[in-house]
Structure formats: structure tokens, C-alpha cells
Design a protein around this motif. Structure first.
Motif, PDB file in Angstrom:
ATOM      1  N   PRO A   1       0.828  -1.205   0.000  1.00  0.00           N
ATOM      2  CA  PRO A   1       0.000   0.000   0.000  1.00  0.00           C
ATOM      3  C   PRO A   1       0.859   1.251   0.000  1.00  0.00           C
ATOM      4  O   PRO A   1       1.966   1.264   0.551  1.00  0.00           O
ATOM      5  N   VAL A   2       0.360   2.299  -0.619  1.00  0.00           N
ATOM      6  CA  VAL A   2       1.044   3.588  -0.610  1.00  0.00           C
ATOM      7  C   VAL A   2       0.957   4.165   0.798  1.00  0.00           C
ATOM      8  O   VAL A   2      -0.142   4.344   1.337  1.00  0.00           O
ATOM      9  N   GLN A   3       2.101   4.455   1.394  1.00  0.00           N
ATOM     10  CA  GLN A   3       2.141   4.852   2.802  1.00  0.00           C
ATOM     11  C   GLN A   3       1.373   6.137   3.065  1.00  0.00           C
ATOM     12  O   GLN A   3       0.750   6.294   4.119  1.00  0.00           O
ATOM     13  N   GLU A   4       1.403   7.048   2.124  1.00  0.00           N
ATOM     14  CA  GLU A   4       0.665   8.311   2.285  1.00  0.00           C
ATOM     15  C   GLU A   4      -0.821   8.050   2.510  1.00  0.00           C
ATOM     16  O   GLU A   4      -1.462   8.686   3.357  1.00  0.00           O
ATOM     17  N   ASP A   5      -1.374   7.112   1.760  1.00  0.00           N
ATOM     18  CA  ASP A   5      -2.797   6.793   1.898  1.00  0.00           C
ATOM     19  C   ASP A   5      -3.073   6.043   3.198  1.00  0.00           C
ATOM     20  O   ASP A   5      -4.083   6.291   3.866  1.00  0.00           O
ATOM     21  N   VAL A   6      -2.186   5.121   3.559  1.00  0.00           N
ATOM     22  CA  VAL A   6      -2.332   4.408   4.835  1.00  0.00           C
ATOM     23  C   VAL A   6      -2.339   5.409   5.976  1.00  0.00           C
ATOM     24  O   VAL A   6      -3.194   5.353   6.875  1.00  0.00           O
ATOM     25  N   ASP A   7      -1.413   6.364   5.953  1.00  0.00           N
ATOM     26  CA  ASP A   7      -1.321   7.365   7.021  1.00  0.00           C
ATOM     27  C   ASP A   7      -2.591   8.206   7.107  1.00  0.00           C
ATOM     28  O   ASP A   7      -3.062   8.531   8.206  1.00  0.00           O
ATOM     29  N   ALA A   8      -3.141   8.568   5.945  1.00  0.00           N
ATOM     30  CA  ALA A   8      -4.362   9.384   5.934  1.00  0.00           C
ATOM     31  C   ALA A   8      -5.535   8.630   6.550  1.00  0.00           C
ATOM     32  O   ALA A   8      -6.315   9.196   7.334  1.00  0.00           O
ATOM     33  N   ILE A   9      -5.654   7.348   6.227  1.00  0.00           N
ATOM     34  CA  ILE A   9      -6.758   6.548   6.763  1.00  0.00           C
ATOM     35  C   ILE A   9      -6.543   6.260   8.246  1.00  0.00           C
ATOM     36  O   ILE A   9      -7.494   6.272   9.039  1.00  0.00           O
ATOM     37  N   VAL A  10      -5.311   6.011   8.644  1.00  0.00           N
ATOM     38  CA  VAL A  10      -4.991   5.827  10.061  1.00  0.00           C
ATOM     39  C   VAL A  10      -5.399   7.059  10.850  1.00  0.00           C
ATOM     40  O   VAL A  10      -5.966   6.969  11.951  1.00  0.00           O
ATOM     41  N   SER A  11      -5.141   8.232  10.298  1.00  0.00           N
ATOM     42  CA  SER A  11      -5.524   9.485  10.962  1.00  0.00           C
ATOM     43  C   SER A  11      -7.032   9.580  11.138  1.00  0.00           C
ATOM     44  O   SER A  11      -7.534  10.002  12.195  1.00  0.00           O
ATOM     45  N   VAL A  12      -7.776   9.171  10.105  1.00  0.00           N
ATOM     46  CA  VAL A  12      -9.241   9.166  10.183  1.00  0.00           C
ATOM     47  C   VAL A  12      -9.718   8.229  11.284  1.00  0.00           C
ATOM     48  O   VAL A  12     -10.601   8.570  12.082  1.00  0.00           O
ATOM     49  N   ILE A  13      -9.138   7.041  11.344  1.00  0.00           N
ATOM     50  CA  ILE A  13      -9.545   6.045  12.341  1.00  0.00           C
ATOM     51  C   ILE A  13      -9.267   6.541  13.753  1.00  0.00           C
ATOM     52  O   ILE A  13     -10.107   6.410  14.647  1.00  0.00           O
ATOM     53  N   ARG A  14      -8.095   7.109  13.952  1.00  0.00           N
ATOM     54  CA  ARG A  14      -7.748   7.613  15.282  1.00  0.00           C
ATOM     55  C   ARG A  14      -8.689   8.720  15.741  1.00  0.00           C
ATOM     56  O   ARG A  14      -9.106   8.767  16.900  1.00  0.00           O
ATOM     57  N   LYS A  15      -9.034   9.604  14.823  1.00  0.00           N
ATOM     58  CA  LYS A  15      -9.984  10.666  15.157  1.00  0.00           C
ATOM     59  C   LYS A  15     -11.350  10.088  15.466  1.00  0.00           C
ATOM     60  O   LYS A  15     -12.016  10.476  16.444  1.00  0.00           O
ATOM     61  N   ALA A  16     -11.794   9.144  14.651  1.00  0.00           N
ATOM     62  CA  ALA A  16     -13.103   8.520  14.852  1.00  0.00           C
ATOM     63  C   ALA A  16     -13.162   7.769  16.172  1.00  0.00           C
ATOM     64  O   ALA A  16     -14.195   7.764  16.855  1.00  0.00           O
ATOM     65  N   LYS A  17     -12.053   7.137  16.564  1.00  0.00           N
ATOM     66  CA  LYS A  17     -12.020   6.356  17.803  1.00  0.00           C
ATOM     67  C   LYS A  17     -12.198   7.246  19.019  1.00  0.00           C
ATOM     68  O   LYS A  17     -12.761   6.810  20.042  1.00  0.00           O
ATOM     69  N   VAL A  18     -11.778   8.491  18.920  1.00  0.00           N
ATOM     70  CA  VAL A  18     -11.979   9.449  20.021  1.00  0.00           C
ATOM     71  C   VAL A  18     -13.454   9.820  20.133  1.00  0.00           C
ATOM     72  O   VAL A  18     -13.975  10.035  21.229  1.00  0.00           O
TER      73      VAL A  18
END
Length: 351
Positions: free
Chosen positions: A178-195
Motif C-alpha cells: 500500500p502507498v504509505q501516504e494513503d495508509v497514514d491518511a486513513i490511520v488518521s481518520v480512524i484515530r480521530k473517529a475512535k476518540v
């Protein structure tokens, strides 16, 4: 005990209204607090078909049938959502909004495409987000351009020269990441959503169509998303079921299969694609799918059950019974790893 009951299925596309008699499988969706699936084709009567092997679309009048089936959330991140261009894509978003359907995975810009949506029931909140690795044409959203939330992939083809001498025409070894830039963007979304929510669910259009094998990038990306806080990864696109994996305290459903894929609004196959798909290995579509039920408690671990389904004579999905049910669930168990799938009657339970 308070619970949020979710029903999740794979690919969806309709060609006609459901009628009065709904199948038992659809009844399961209607009883859930929320149902989610992948909207495989746009709601449009406008736009020109893209230069692709196949283009799909649905009559906008059929959106109310998804409401009738009990869907609350639909992913629009897939390789057919821009089959009729920007006009068809914007038409789809408008139709979904008009029918009160929540959509994830696409939007008027990248921020909107990545945005998670939250549903709350019985004091329990679930955040939904979506992305796609199947991204033909100009379907990726930009900072100021409409499109889909991407999980792009780099592919490397390796040919062993010695093997080629011994076995000419041997297929190359394929590596994906996977392209790391996209993984990082989705990880950021998940972390925000988890809060903001008790649980996070990510639905992804990915993998290899018509096959059961899992690609390297899928495993790498899915585990990164669970590490970030996702509880459930729901995959689709292969048009057949694939295995389930437990990773730490999350579950990855690599492909749920076609739940209700009744397609007639298909453009003629473009003649320059007449030799595709290649006939290498197992390559076939299946009418079988799994319907995943998840009971999310306020505290503790979710309870997950799997209902085997197939396309019925009426075209609607129907729940498999007896030997057919056991056969499909047993096959799913063979495809799966690092999780216990217990078959009891016509249903399987996951732990």
C-alpha cells in the motif's frame, strides 16, 4: 444488556424494484439497528460511460429500495462509482442525500471522501469510514476535486530467469504494497473517529476480482488500520467470499461477496477488452455471500455471527439451509486464519 446491532453485506446493485415479498435475508437487515453495504454502481440517468471493460449504473428511483431493505450506510468507494463520470457521481451523492442514506468513501473533495460518519443507538456509537484500492481513471478525490478516498497500491512483477528457462510462460511473481501516504491518511481518520465513537468500522473495496487469494497489501494495510483502532474491516470487490482473519482484537473480512448484485444496466463490453479477464487459475464469479451480524455492547467484546446466503430464484438474496449452509461456512473456515469459526446449524460464530 444494551447493544448496537449491525448487519453488514458486500456488493449491491439493483436493476428493478424489490416487490412486496422480501426474503428472509433482507429481513435480517431490516431488524438491525443499522445495515451497511457497498453501493457498486451510481444512481444516474446522465453522463457518458467511461472507457472501461464494463460500466454499471442504477436508476435513481431504486434508491428507495435500499431504504426499504434497511440500509443506513452505503460505501461509494469502488471502481464503478465514476463509470458515468463526474455527472453520474454527483447525481449519486444527491440521490443518497434525498433518500436519507449515509454515504462514506467519496465526496466533493478528499477531506469529505475520507470523512467518517457516526450513528448512535442505545447509547452506543459507531463510526463508519471507507476507501478503495480499485481506482480507475480520475476517480481519486483531490483537495478541490470530487472523487473517492484512496488506498493506492504499488505493484512489482518479478520474473525468475532460471524458472523461465525451465518453464517458459510461467506467470511472474507479484508483490503489492500500500502507498504509505494513503495508509497514514486513513490511520488518521480512524484515530480521530475512535476518540468520537465507541467503535470504528472501515469498509474497503480491494483485492483481486473473481479469486479467493489475499494480496500482500491487504494484510499490511488492514493490520495497520486495526492497530490504529478499527474494530472491523469489511472487504468487497472480488465477487466471491474470501477468508476472515483475527488480528489482535479486530476482525478482517477480506470479502463478503455479492449480496444483491442484480445487474442489467451494463454497457456493452468494450471490444478492446475482449481478451480480459485472462484465464489463469481460478477465475469465476459466485452468487454466494455472507451476511455478518455484529452485536456491539457498551462494554466488552462484540458478538459476531455469520449467515451464509446465495442468490435466490427471485433474484433476491436468500439464506442457505442445511448441507448447503454447512458447505459454504466450512469453505469460509478453510479460507480463514487466526480465528475460531464455530458452525452451529446454519450459522457460524466467530471468536
Amino acid at each position: 444488556m444494551r447493544e448496537f446491532n449491525l448487519a453488514a453485506v458486500g456488493d449491491l446493485s439493483l436493476s428493478r424494484p424489490l416487490g412486496k415479498d422480501l426474503s428472509e435475508a433482507i429481513g435480517v437487515l431490516r431488524k438491525a439497528d443499522a445495515a451497511i453495504g457497498n453501493l457498486e454502481s451510481p444512481f444516474t440517468t446522465v453522463g457518458e460511460p467511461a472507457d472501461k471493460w464494463v460500466t454499471l449504473k442504477q436508476d435513481p428511483m431504486l434508491a428507495k429500495e435500499y431504504v426499504k431493505m434497511g440500509f443506513k450506510v452505503l460505501s461509494i468507494a469502488n471502481n464503478h462509482m465514476l463509470d458515468y463520470g463526474l455527472e453520474g457521481f454527483l447525481s449519486t451523492i444527491r440521490v443518497l442525500k434525498e433518500n436519507g442514506l449515509i454515504y462514506v468513501g467519496g465526496g466533493l473533495n478528499l477531506d469529505e471522501a475520507l470523512e467518517h460518519k457516526i450513528i448512535e443507538k442505545n447509547g452506543i456509537s459507531i463510526a463508519f469510514a471507507a476507501c478503495a484500492s480499485t481506482l480507475p481513471g480520475n476517480s481519486v478525490a483531490g483537495k478541490g476535486t470530487p472523487g473517492l478516498a484512496p488506498l493506492r497500491v504499488r505493484t512489482t512483477y518479478y520474473i525468475d530467469p532460471e524458472m523461465e528457462k525451465e518453464q517458459p510462460g510461467n506467470p511472474p511473481v507479484i508483490f503489492t504494497e500500500p502507498v504509505q501516504e494513503d495508509v497514514d491518511a486513513i490511520v488518521s481518520v480512524i484515530r480521530k473517529a475512535k476518540v468520537e465513537a465507541d467503535y470504528v468500522i472501515l469498509t474497503i473495496h480491494w483485492g483481486m476480482a473473481f479469486q479467493e487469494n489475499i494480496l500482500d497489501y491487504q494484510v499490511e494495510a488492514a493490520r495497520a488500520f486495526i492497530d490504529a483502532g478499527a474494530k472491523l474491516i469489511l472487504g468487497h470487490h472480488p465477487h466471491r467470499i474470501q477468508g476472515v482473519e483475527r488480528y489482535i482484537d479486530g476482525f478482517i473480512f477480506y470479502s463478503l461477496g455479492d449480496f444483491f448484485f442484480d445487474v442489467t444496466h451494463m454497457s456493452p463490453v468494450n471490444t478492446r477488452w475482449r481478451h480480459w479477464p485472462p484465464k489463469i487459475g481460478m477465475w469465476s464469479k459466485s452468487d454466494d455471500s455472507i451476511l455478518v451480524k455484529v452485536a456491539f455492547p457498551l462494554k466488552g467484546e462484540p458478538s459476531i455471527s455469520i449467515i451464509p446466503c446465495t442468490k435466490g430464484k427471485s433474484g433476491q438474496p436468500t439464506i442457505l439451509q442445511d448441507a448447503e449452509a454447512i458447505g459454504l461456512l466450512s469453505h469460509l473456515k478453510k479460507l480463514s486464519r487466526d480465528c475460531d469459526i464455530v458452525i452451529k446449524g446454519n450459522i457460524a460464530y466467530l471468536s
